[in-house]
Design an enzyme around this catalytic site. Structure first.
Site, mmCIF file in Angstrom:
data_model
loop_
_atom_site.group_PDB
_atom_site.id
_atom_site.type_symbol
_atom_site.label_atom_id
_atom_site.label_comp_id
_atom_site.label_asym_id
_atom_site.label_seq_id
_atom_site.Cartn_x
_atom_site.Cartn_y
_atom_site.Cartn_z
ATOM 1 N N HIS A 10 -40.079 3.055 -63.902
ATOM 2 C CA HIS A 10 -39.415 3.020 -63.051
ATOM 3 C C HIS A 10 -38.080 1.746 -63.380
ATOM 4 C CE1 HIS A 10 -40.442 5.734 -59.433
ATOM 5 N NE2 HIS A 10 -41.746 6.416 -60.612
ATOM 6 N N THR A 50 -59.601 12.998 -62.280
ATOM 7 C CA THR A 50 -60.527 12.540 -62.677
ATOM 8 C C THR A 50 -59.898 11.049 -62.793
ATOM 9 O OG1 THR A 50 -60.277 13.084 -65.160
ATOM 10 C CG2 THR A 50 -62.455 13.562 -63.938
#
Length: 393
Positions: free
Chosen positions: A158, A304
Site C-alpha cells: 500500500h 493454508t
C-alpha cells in the site's frame, strides 16, 4: 494488496487509464484487446505488454490503458541519469532481468552491539537487529506466519503502490515507497487502508526504537514478513530511501470490485506487466479478508493462510473446488481466468513454489522502488534477512 474503489472521475488525473464509455453504451459492441503474454525470465526484454482497450465486465465503466508496461523498465534516477555507482548498476540489472531473489545466504554477524560505533559504521547492522527482533513477532508457535506478517506485507504494497508513471511524467513524481502511509495521517485514514492502523502504529513504534527511515522500514518488514512465512521468498532488499509526509495521490490502489481492465491499467501505470501482476496477486496466499464481507471476517484466500504456497493459485483456477471457509475475491477469480494472465496463473499453480517465488521477488523489487529517485545511493542489506524456509511442514 487490494483496497480502494478506482474512481472513474479522477483516473485521468492520477493514472494513465482513461474512461472511454459506459457499460450501457457498449452493450451492443464487443470488447477488444491486444496483448503479448510473457513469462518472467532473466532476459531483460523478454516480455512486452501492449496498451489494451476492453469493456469492463464487473463495473459500469470501460477503460483504455494509455501506457504499456514490459515489466523491465529502469526507474527513478537510474532512468533519468543512469547508473553512476556499483549499487546503481546492480539495481539496474535486477530491474531489467537479473535475479531478484536472494537465495544464497552467506550469513551475517553484526560487528557490534546495537548502538555501538561499530554497528553504526555498518549500514546493514541495525537492520540485522530489526530482523532478529521481529522474526519471532511474525511467527506462530507452529512455525506458520501470523497476522502481523500478513499486515506487514500488505503495508509494503500500500505504501509503494501510491505512484504512477503518468503522474511522474506530468510532474507529480511523488508517492511510492516513501513511508507516507505512516507519516501522513490523511493517507493512513483513507478507506483503502482500512485494517492497517495496527501495523502502522507498530512501524511508528519500531522507527522510534531503531532510529531508521520509515520508507525503508516499511519495505524491510514487508520483505521480512514474506520470508518468515514458510516457503516465502527472500526478496532482495535495499535501504536509503528518502521519507516523505506528503500523502500519495489518490485512486492508485485497486479494489476487489474492479474489473481486470482497471487493475491491469493500474499496475501498468506502475510499470508492472501482466505476469508481474499475476505474481504479486499470490501474496493473497497468506491473506485474510475482514471488510469485503464482515459476516465472514477472518476467512483466508486459500486453506493454508500461514504458509506461502501456491494453493491460492490452485484453488482459484477455473473449475477448481473451493475449500470450506475460503473466501474468494471476485477480482481474483477474474484475473485467474483473463486471457492476459490465465497462462501465468496456471503455470504458478502447476510449477509450484520456486517458480512463483522467483517471479514474485522480481515484481516486488520493482514495486518497492517506485518513486525512489536516489537508487544510486542505496545500500543492499538482503544478507541480513533470515534464511528462507523452503519446505513445510
Amino acid at each position: 494488496m487490494k483496497s480502494s474503489y478506482y474512481q472513474a472521475q479522477t483516473n485521468t488525473q492520477v493514472t494513465g487509464a482513461k474512461l472511454i464509455a459506459s457499460a450501457t453504451s457498449l452493450a451492443s459492441s464487443s470488447s477488444t484487446s491486444t496483448s503479448k503474454s510473457s513469462t518472467i525470465t532473466s532476459s531483460a526484454l523478454s516480455s512486452v505488454t501492449t496498451a489494451t482497450t476492453r469493456a469492463s465486465t464487473s463495473t459500469t465503466s470501460a477503460y483504455v490503458c494509455t501506457t504499456s508496461a514490459s515489466g523491465w523498465e529502469v526507474l527513478g534516477d537510474l532512468k533519468n541519469n543512469g547508473a553512476k555507482t556499483p549499487v546503481g548498476t546492480n539495481i539496474t540489472g535486477v530491474l531489467t532481468g537479473d535475479a531478484a531473489e536472494a537465495k544464497t545466504d552467506l550469513g551475517y554477524t553484526p560487528p557490534g552491539l546495537r548502538g555501538s560505533a561499530a554497528c553504526k559504521a555498518d549500514t546493514c547492522c541495525i537492520w540485522s537487529y530489526i530482523a532478529a527482533d521481529l522474526k519471532p513477532f511474525f511467527l506462530e508457535t507452529d512455525g506458520t506466519c501470523n497476522q502481523w506478517a500478513r499486515r506487514a506485507v500488505r503495508l509494503g504494497f500500500h505504501d509503494a503502490a501510491g505512484w504512477s508513471k503518468p503522474n511522474s511524467l506530468a510532474g507529480k513524481d511523488y508517492g511510492g515507497a516513501d513511508g507516507s502511509i505512516a507519516l501522513s495521517a490523511e493517507e493512513a485514514a483513507r478507506s483503502e487502508n482500512q485494517g492497517l492502523a495496527d501495523i502502522i502504529a507498530k512501524v511508528q513504534e519500531w522507527q522510534t526504537t531503531y532510529g531508521v527511515g520509515m520508507a525503508d522500514l516499511i519495505q524491510f518488514v514487508s520483505n521480512l514478513g514474506a520470508v518468515v512465512c514458510p516457503m516465502g521468498p527472500r526478496v532482495r532488499t535495499w535501504v536509503g530511501r528518502k521519507d516523505s509526509s506528503t500523502p500519495a495521490p489518490t485512486g492508485l490502489l485497486p479494489d476487489v470490485k474492479d474489473s481486470v481492465d482497471k487493475i491491469v491499467c493500474l499496475f501498468g501505470d506502475k510499470t508492472l506487466s501482466y505476469t508481474q501482476l499475476a505474481a504479486l496477486m499470490g501474496a493473497h496466499s497468506t491473506s485474510q479478508q475482514f471488510f469485503v464481507d464482515p459476516s465472514k471476517a477472518g476467512q483466508p484466500q486459500d486453506d493454508t493462510p500461514g504458509v506461502w504456497d501456491t494453493r491460492y493459485y490452485e484453488q482459484h483456477r477455473p473449475g477448481s473446488s473451493v475449500p470450506s471457509g475460503v473466501f474468494q475475491f471476485a477480482s481474483d477469480l477474474a484475473i485467474a481466468n483473463d486471457t492476459r494472465t490465465k497462462s501465468q496463473w496456471t503455470s504458478f499453480a502447476i510449477s509450484g513454489r520456486a517458480a512463483w517465488a522467483a517471479s514474485y521477488a522480481t515484481a516486488y523489487v520493482r514495486l518497492s522502488l517506485l518513486g525512489v529517485n536516489n537508487m544510486n545511493n542505496l545500500t543492499e542489506c538482503s544478507h541480513v534477512l533470515p534464511k528462507a524456509v523452503l519446505t513445510f511442514p
